[in-house]
Design an enzyme around this catalytic site. Structure first.
Site, PDB file in Angstrom:
ATOM      1  CG  HIS A 176      -0.355  32.440  37.616  1.00  0.00           C
ATOM      2  ND1 HIS A 176       0.062  31.172  37.295  1.00  0.00           N
ATOM      3  CD2 HIS A 176      -1.027  32.344  38.787  1.00  0.00           C
ATOM      4  CE1 HIS A 176      -0.364  30.340  38.242  1.00  0.00           C
ATOM      5  NE2 HIS A 176      -1.023  31.021  39.158  1.00  0.00           N
ATOM      6  CG  ASP A 205      -4.779  36.597  44.677  1.00  0.00           C
ATOM      7  OD1 ASP A 205      -5.681  36.018  45.297  1.00  0.00           O
ATOM      8  OD2 ASP A 205      -3.624  36.149  44.573  1.00  0.00           O
TER       9      ASP A 205
HETATM   10  N1  CMC Z   1       4.073  43.716  38.284  1.00  0.00           N
HETATM   11  C1  CMC Z   1       5.148  44.152  37.588  1.00  0.00           C
HETATM   12  N2  CMC Z   1       6.053  43.341  37.029  1.00  0.00           N
HETATM   13  C2  CMC Z   1       5.865  42.021  37.179  1.00  0.00           C
HETATM   14  C3  CMC Z   1       4.775  41.502  37.876  1.00  0.00           C
HETATM   15  C4  CMC Z   1       3.860  42.400  38.444  1.00  0.00           C
HETATM   16  N3  CMC Z   1       2.810  41.957  39.131  1.00  0.00           N
HETATM   17  N4  CMC Z   1       4.858  40.151  37.869  1.00  0.00           N
HETATM   18  C5  CMC Z   1       5.951  39.842  37.183  1.00  0.00           C
HETATM   19  N5  CMC Z   1       6.574  40.977  36.743  1.00  0.00           N
HETATM   20  C6  CMC Z   1       7.788  41.050  35.889  1.00  0.00           C
HETATM   21  C7  CMC Z   1       9.034  40.737  36.674  1.00  0.00           C
HETATM   22  O1  CMC Z   1       9.590  41.904  37.204  1.00  0.00           O
HETATM   23  C8  CMC Z   1       9.898  40.110  35.607  1.00  0.00           C
HETATM   24  O2  CMC Z   1      10.392  41.109  34.786  1.00  0.00           O
HETATM   25  P1  CMC Z   1      11.861  40.948  34.087  1.00  0.00           P
HETATM   26  O3  CMC Z   1      11.722  39.794  33.161  1.00  0.00           O
HETATM   27  O4  CMC Z   1      12.107  42.265  33.432  1.00  0.00           O
HETATM   28  O5  CMC Z   1      12.821  40.693  35.221  1.00  0.00           O
HETATM   29  C9  CMC Z   1       8.904  39.304  34.776  1.00  0.00           C
HETATM   30  O6  CMC Z   1       7.651  40.014  34.919  1.00  0.00           O
HETATM   31  C10 CMC Z   1       8.720  37.861  35.227  1.00  0.00           C
HETATM   32  O7  CMC Z   1       8.379  37.875  36.620  1.00  0.00           O
HETATM   33  P2  CMC Z   1       8.844  36.820  37.686  1.00  0.00           P
HETATM   34  O8  CMC Z   1       8.859  37.457  39.031  1.00  0.00           O
HETATM   35  O9  CMC Z   1      10.097  36.120  37.248  1.00  0.00           O
HETATM   36  O10 CMC Z   1       7.647  35.782  37.574  1.00  0.00           O
HETATM   37  P3  CMC Z   1       7.332  34.620  38.584  1.00  0.00           P
HETATM   38  O11 CMC Z   1       6.708  33.555  37.774  1.00  0.00           O
HETATM   39  O12 CMC Z   1       8.510  34.272  39.399  1.00  0.00           O
HETATM   40  O13 CMC Z   1       6.275  35.283  39.581  1.00  0.00           O
HETATM   41  C11 CMC Z   1       4.259  36.068  40.483  1.00  0.00           C
HETATM   42  C12 CMC Z   1       4.921  35.107  39.495  1.00  0.00           C
HETATM   43  C13 CMC Z   1       2.773  35.761  40.542  1.00  0.00           C
HETATM   44  C14 CMC Z   1       4.855  35.867  41.883  1.00  0.00           C
HETATM   45  C15 CMC Z   1       4.494  37.528  40.013  1.00  0.00           C
HETATM   46  O14 CMC Z   1       3.865  37.725  38.762  1.00  0.00           O
HETATM   47  C16 CMC Z   1       4.032  38.573  41.011  1.00  0.00           C
HETATM   48  O15 CMC Z   1       4.777  38.945  41.903  1.00  0.00           O
HETATM   49  N6  CMC Z   1       2.748  39.056  40.906  1.00  0.00           N
HETATM   50  C17 CMC Z   1       2.211  39.975  41.872  1.00  0.00           C
HETATM   51  C18 CMC Z   1       1.738  39.208  43.098  1.00  0.00           C
HETATM   52  C19 CMC Z   1       0.485  38.419  42.831  1.00  0.00           C
HETATM   53  O16 CMC Z   1      -0.484  38.921  42.268  1.00  0.00           O
HETATM   54  N7  CMC Z   1       0.477  37.147  43.281  1.00  0.00           N
HETATM   55  C20 CMC Z   1      -0.683  36.269  43.131  1.00  0.00           C
HETATM   56  C21 CMC Z   1      -0.391  35.111  42.217  1.00  0.00           C
HETATM   57  S1  CMC Z   1      -1.853  34.225  41.687  1.00  0.00           S
HETATM   58  C22 CMC Z   1      -2.588  33.381  42.981  1.00  0.00           C
HETATM   59  C23 CMC Z   1      -1.781  33.097  44.162  1.00  0.00           C
HETATM   60  O17 CMC Z   1      -0.834  32.308  44.098  1.00  0.00           O
HETATM   61  O18 CMC Z   1      -2.116  33.641  45.194  1.00  0.00           O
END
Ligand code: CMC
Length: 393
Positions: A270, A328
């Protein structure tokens, strides 16, 4: 002129001031209008929370009755609205139908176009809260080719939605109170989450003084993506894929950790929560309770989800990146046990999030400091160059 700061994904930019929801990502705190999410989930109802988010205070008994009465008067869709579904293909995604029909509402209600007319805004608010469950249920019926049911306003909002979704005439249909209560609680947990992607979208569209229906329709589209509301469907698809692959959780975790795979652990991570998501805590417990009550306690997908969580939380990849289960992660398992198909999961998220979107739009429209949302950019294209005639290229 002047320096513009790049802040990719708005990680550190507050675009608005808001009095609706307080969120502390380090401590895992979430409050609507000051009330802790844990208390609301346990003691309140979705409609009461909707009133709270939109009006700022919990309703008195009389205010709540009036609010329910107004909503009950507006649950029907205009017969011509129903014709939109005839034009959609049978395999249309329900989120696309939801946003299209909500957008179409502004063609039916000419008294919805002035964002500064309180009477119009109040009416659009009630119309949206009342009609979105009907619109959502019809999207489900369309996919099945089953008849659309008129709302039964003797029922509460959630019960009515369940009946319109699952009843098949001419048979009687009794709403299961276990399912209705659980869905009501899930709607409360989804009702607002400050400046998430869809809510910010609603605000951005509304900042141009577009009407409430147009703004909410945009929010529904923003919610659809798998990194946002679409994650609940994506989690279930992931769990089913792991199951089909023999249930090898370790193998899947290895794949996620291999950055070249492009595979993410859906339902994890998140932008704001870095210790735990307070909603996920409540929902994990609810998954156990609801599945047990529905006699589905030994769902193999729940087992896989529990194992995934356990493995991820003891793995340095996830720990060092502060990745925890989000809202989720467990919802899909509950929705599936309730009988919803996977495509409908994000629609359920939209139903829950609607009062939050409305509250933010209304707060923004009333805020004298509001001006059109207009982010800046840092240009990375070519320097100036001279036009080259077509025959010389
Ligand atoms: N699985 C594997 N690696 C992950 C995940 C994941 N679910 N989420 C983040 N990472 C890694 C990402 O690759 C990055 O690694 P590095 O620093 O080595 O490059 C690091 O963690 C930071 O991730 P980010 O993408 O920069 O984080 P963000 O704040 O931009 O994204 C997020 C947040 C929720 C989009 C992301 O965690 C994600 O894609 N999660 C999976 C999708 C998901 O469950 N979304 C629902 C969010 S909660 C409610 C909603 O909004 O619906």
């Amino acid at each position: 002129t002047g320096l513009v700061t790049l802040d990719s994904g708005f990680g550190n930019t507050a675009a608005y001031q808001s009095a609706i929801t307080f969120l502390d990502g380090e401590k895992g705190i979430l409050r609507y209008r000051g009330y802790p999410i844990e208390q609301l989930a346990e003691k309140s109802t979705y409609l009461e929370v909707s009133y709270l988010l939109i009006n700022g205070e919990l309703p008195t008994a009389q205010q709540l009755e009036e609010f329910k009465g107004e909503i009950a008067r507006h649950t029907l869709l205009h017969e011509d609205v129903k014709r939109f579904y005839d034009g959609f293909p049978k395999d249309a995604h329900p989120m696309a139908m939801l946003s299209s029909v909500v957008s179409a509402l502004s063609t039916f209600y000419q008294d919805s176009h002035n964002p500064f007319d309180d009477r119009q805004v109040n009416l659009s608010t009630i119309r949206l809260l009342a009609k979105l469950p009907t619109i959502a249920a019809y999207a489900h019926k369309k996919a099945l080719g089953q008849p659309f049911l008129y709302p039964d306003n003797n029922l509460g909002l959630v019960e009515n939605f369940l009946r319109m979704t699952f009843a098949v005439p001419p048979e009687d249909y009794d709403v299961d109170p276990v399912v209705a209560d659980a869905l009501d609680k899930l709607f409360i947990l989804h009702a607002d989450h400050e400046q998430n992607c869809s809510t910010s979208t609603v605000r951005l569209v509304g900042s141009s003084q577009a009407n409430l229906f147009a703004s909410i329709s945009a929010g529904i589209n923003a919610l659809w993506g798998p990194l946002h509301g679409g994650a609940n469907s994506a989690v279930l698809e992931m769990l089913e894929a792991i199951q089909a692959d023999g249930g090898d959780v370790d193998k899947f975790i290895r794949e996620v950790k291999d950055k070249t795979s492009g595979v993410r652990l859906m339902g994890f991570g998140h932008r704001v929560y870095k210790n735990f998501d307070p909603r996920a805590k409540i929902i994990k417990q609810a998954a156990h309770d609801v599945l047990a009550k529905l006699g589905k306690g030994n769902d193999p997908l729940l087992e896989i989800a529990l194992k995934l969580e356990e493995h991820a939380l003891s793995d340095d990849y996830f720990v060092s990146r502060k990745l925890y289960p989000n809202v989720d992660f467990y919802t899909g398992i509950i929705y599936r046990a309730m009988g919803f198909p996977t495509e409908m999961f994000t629609v359920l998220f939209a139903l829950g999030r609607l009062p939050g979107w409305i509250a933010h739009w209304r707060e923004m429209i009333k805020d004298p400091s509001n001006r059109i949302g207009r982010p800046r950019q840092i240009y990375t294209g070519t320097e100036i160059r001279d036009y080259v005639a077509l025959e010389s290229r």
